[in-house]
Design a protein around this motif. Structure first.
Motif, mmCIF file in Angstrom:
data_model
loop_
_atom_site.group_PDB
_atom_site.id
_atom_site.type_symbol
_atom_site.label_atom_id
_atom_site.label_comp_id
_atom_site.label_asym_id
_atom_site.label_seq_id
_atom_site.Cartn_x
_atom_site.Cartn_y
_atom_site.Cartn_z
ATOM 1 N N UNK A 295 0.812 -1.218 0.000
ATOM 2 C CA UNK A 295 0.000 0.000 0.000
ATOM 3 C C UNK A 295 0.846 1.269 0.000
ATOM 4 N N UNK A 296 2.160 1.131 -0.155
ATOM 5 C CA UNK A 296 3.024 2.302 -0.182
ATOM 6 C C UNK A 296 2.626 3.267 -1.294
ATOM 7 N N UNK B 248 2.137 -13.549 3.593
ATOM 8 C CA UNK B 248 3.063 -12.875 4.506
ATOM 9 C C UNK B 248 3.247 -11.472 3.965
ATOM 10 N N UNK B 249 2.982 -10.478 4.799
ATOM 11 C CA UNK B 249 2.965 -9.093 4.323
ATOM 12 C C UNK B 249 3.792 -8.200 5.237
ATOM 13 N N UNK B 250 4.669 -7.401 4.619
ATOM 14 C CA UNK B 250 5.403 -6.344 5.313
ATOM 15 C C UNK B 250 4.665 -5.040 5.042
ATOM 16 N N UNK B 251 4.354 -4.304 6.096
ATOM 17 C CA UNK B 251 3.562 -3.087 5.910
ATOM 18 C C UNK B 251 3.796 -2.128 7.073
ATOM 19 N N UNK B 252 3.939 -0.830 6.743
ATOM 20 C CA UNK B 252 4.103 0.182 7.776
ATOM 21 C C UNK B 252 2.770 0.745 8.268
ATOM 22 N N UNK B 253 1.715 0.585 7.477
ATOM 23 C CA UNK B 253 0.400 1.068 7.871
ATOM 24 C C UNK B 253 -0.202 0.078 8.871
ATOM 25 N N UNK B 254 -0.084 0.387 10.146
ATOM 26 C CA UNK B 254 -0.514 -0.548 11.181
ATOM 27 C C UNK B 254 -2.012 -0.803 11.164
ATOM 28 N N UNK B 255 -2.800 0.227 10.872
ATOM 29 C CA UNK B 255 -4.251 0.023 10.811
ATOM 30 C C UNK B 255 -4.599 -0.958 9.699
ATOM 31 N N UNK B 256 -3.943 -0.823 8.545
ATOM 32 C CA UNK B 256 -4.200 -1.719 7.423
ATOM 33 C C UNK B 256 -3.841 -3.154 7.779
ATOM 34 N N UNK B 257 -2.634 -3.342 8.315
ATOM 35 C CA UNK B 257 -2.162 -4.711 8.558
ATOM 36 C C UNK B 257 -2.942 -5.372 9.690
#
Length: 244
Positions: A172-173, A197-206
């Motif tokens: 989602x970047x 397996x997902x790397x993501x900075x958007x904590x609400x999304x993940x």
């Protein structure tokens, strides 16, 4: 038995220990998120699973087979697929042909040389595009899509061959809040057929899409558990308060 098992994996670059004894289990039918501060080792771990990095020590098992030193091609053939952080669609080809090529990557040379696969794979291409709301843009050049749509196209390409496990690095970047919301909606139905397996900075999304989270910090696992367990972990709260 877990679909993916990472056991004691380290990755050393000179004096830097990018990964330091990482353990991880991912089960079929689940979405597993990797979170942590910048430089915590999330993308390095993803690349070690995908075959971009060979671990210095440790073992990676996928679907019952040791893939620690397997090539990315071998991992792909076994049912593992990766979408990188930077979008890599073929901008000068149509949206349709991008997905077609992803499907043709699983074909033998004979079928490709005889050019018989385009007609046979048509329904599969359109199904993949429809799943990610791109069917009406099938004839458009991929480079003409918005950033969010290009991300969706690449996810569609990664899923088209029918992998058992999909690795997503910050999908989602650069997306708008609405595109992020839609991305979550588009990913949810794949759980029945493909683990994630997902790397993501958007904590609400993940947190909204994942069953379990693993928190990394300085190459080590700080905690693993359900979203509620991670949110209640005081060590995780300290790291995010201090560094994120």
């Amino acid at each position: 038995m877990a679909l993916l098992t990472v056991a004691g994996v380290t990755k050393v670059y000179g004096p830097l220990r990018a990964l330091d004894g990482v353990d991880l289990e991912v089960h079929a039918g689940t979405f597993h998120g990797l979170i942590g501060p910048n430089g915590s080792g999330k993308s390095t771990l993803l690349k070690a699973i995908a075959g971009g990095h060979v671990p210095t020590t440790g073992r990676i098992t996928f679907d019952g087979t040791d893939i620690t030193t397997a090539t990315p091609f071998q991992r792909s053939r076994s049912g593992l697929s990766l979408k990188f952080q930077i979008t890599a669609v073929l901008a000068e080809l149509s949206v349709y042909d991008n997905v077609l090529l992803a499907l043709q990557s699983t074909e033998g040379y004979g079928a490709l040389l005889r050019s018989r696969s385009r007609h046979r794979l048509h329904d599969d291409v359109m199904l993949a595009l429809d799943r990610f709301r791109l069917a009406d843009k099938a004839d458009d050049l991929a480079g003409a899509l918005s950033h969010g749509e290009q991300q969706w196209l690449e996810i569609a390409m990664a899923l088209a061959p029918g992998p058992k496990l999909l690795l997503l690095d910050e999908p989602t970047g650069g997306m708008s809040p609405e595109e992020r919301r839609v991305t979550g909606e588009l990913l949810a139905p794949i759980k029945s057929e493909c683990a994630l397996v997902i790397v993501e900075h958007d904590l609400d999304f993940i947190k909204n899409i994942c069953d379990r989270l693993t928190v990394l910090d300085q190459g080590k696992v700080l905690g693993t558990g359900t979203v509620a367990e991670i949110e209640g972990n005081s060590r995780v709260q300290e790291i995010y308060t201090r560094r994120v």
